[in-house]
Design a protein around this motif. Structure first.
Motif, PDB file in Angstrom:
ATOM      1  N   GLY A  37       0.791  -0.756   0.367  1.00  0.00           N
ATOM      2  CA  GLY A  37       0.024   0.164  -0.173  1.00  0.00           C
ATOM      3  C   GLY A  37       1.217   1.298   0.141  1.00  0.00           C
ATOM      4  O   GLY A  37       1.751   1.287  -0.045  1.00  0.00           O
ATOM      5  N   TYR A  49      -7.711   3.564  -3.962  1.00  0.00           N
ATOM      6  CA  TYR A  49      -7.445   4.317  -2.796  1.00  0.00           C
ATOM      7  C   TYR A  49      -6.679   5.387  -3.138  1.00  0.00           C
ATOM      8  O   TYR A  49      -5.672   5.397  -3.868  1.00  0.00           O
ATOM      9  CB  TYR A  49      -6.977   3.327  -1.946  1.00  0.00           C
ATOM     10  CG  TYR A  49      -5.062   2.955  -2.035  1.00  0.00           C
ATOM     11  CD1 TYR A  49      -4.276   4.184  -1.930  1.00  0.00           C
ATOM     12  CD2 TYR A  49      -4.854   1.875  -2.401  1.00  0.00           C
ATOM     13  CE1 TYR A  49      -3.120   3.506  -2.175  1.00  0.00           C
ATOM     14  CE2 TYR A  49      -3.831   1.523  -3.022  1.00  0.00           C
ATOM     15  CZ  TYR A  49      -2.362   2.212  -2.063  1.00  0.00           C
ATOM     16  OH  TYR A  49      -0.911   2.309  -2.350  1.00  0.00           O
ATOM     17  N   CYS A  61      -0.955   7.422  -6.610  1.00  0.00           N
ATOM     18  CA  CYS A  61      -1.457   6.501  -6.339  1.00  0.00           C
ATOM     19  C   CYS A  61      -2.996   4.967  -7.603  1.00  0.00           C
ATOM     20  O   CYS A  61      -3.179   6.217  -7.983  1.00  0.00           O
ATOM     21  CB  CYS A  61      -2.437   7.683  -5.354  1.00  0.00           C
ATOM     22  SG  CYS A  61      -3.636   6.932  -3.893  1.00  0.00           S
TER      23      CYS A  61
END
Length: 141
Positions: free
Chosen positions: A41, A118, A114
């Motif tokens: 992430g 998300y 990104c």
């Protein structure tokens, strides 16, 4: 030093402990490919003072590029830090501290990378890849 600004954190298994002074624990997120690969992430760090930082236990550094390293616990593998080689700074993972040290998101690096799935809400600074590289290379003057 103000004791109220002293943070104590640990990795998932508790083998690595960290004590650090953080009078203004702002959060920063990085969406670069290496951070995403390292953490699955974004990597979120908390702004702390470098001076007086105490890291005890089996913290291991991996030199991930010419100018950066990433730290992890040698026992459980928890992400510990992102480090810059030129100055030896370690930017500690927010997850090491309860409630992410109470910090507020202030900055995103590589925001244009990104993933679509998300994103972070809020009104904070978002740097593109070009802006991030210029900032780290000192060419953003």
């Amino acid at each position: 030093m103000n004791d109220a600004a002293m943070l104590e954190g640990r990795c998932l298994c508790g083998a690595v402990t960290i004590k650090v002074h953080a009078p203004n624990p702002r959060l920063r997120a990085c969406h670069c490919g290496m951070c995403r690969q390292h953490t699955s992430g974004m990597f979120i760090s908390v702004d702390t003072e470098q001076e007086g930082m105490v890291i005890e236990g089996p913290g291991i550094s991996f030199r991930s590029s010419e100018w950066a390293e990433r730290g992890f616990c040698g026992t459980c593998g928890s992400t510990l830090w992102y480090g810059t080689v030129h100055d030896g700074a370690r930017h500690l993972a927010a997850g090491l501290f309860e409630n992410a040290a109470g910090g507020e998101m202030k900055l995103e690096f590589f925001a244009d990378q990104c993933p679509q799935g998300y994103g972070l809400r809020g009104d904070h600074r978002r740097l593109s890849t070009e802006e991030t590289i210029a900032m780290f290379s000192g060419d953003d003057a």
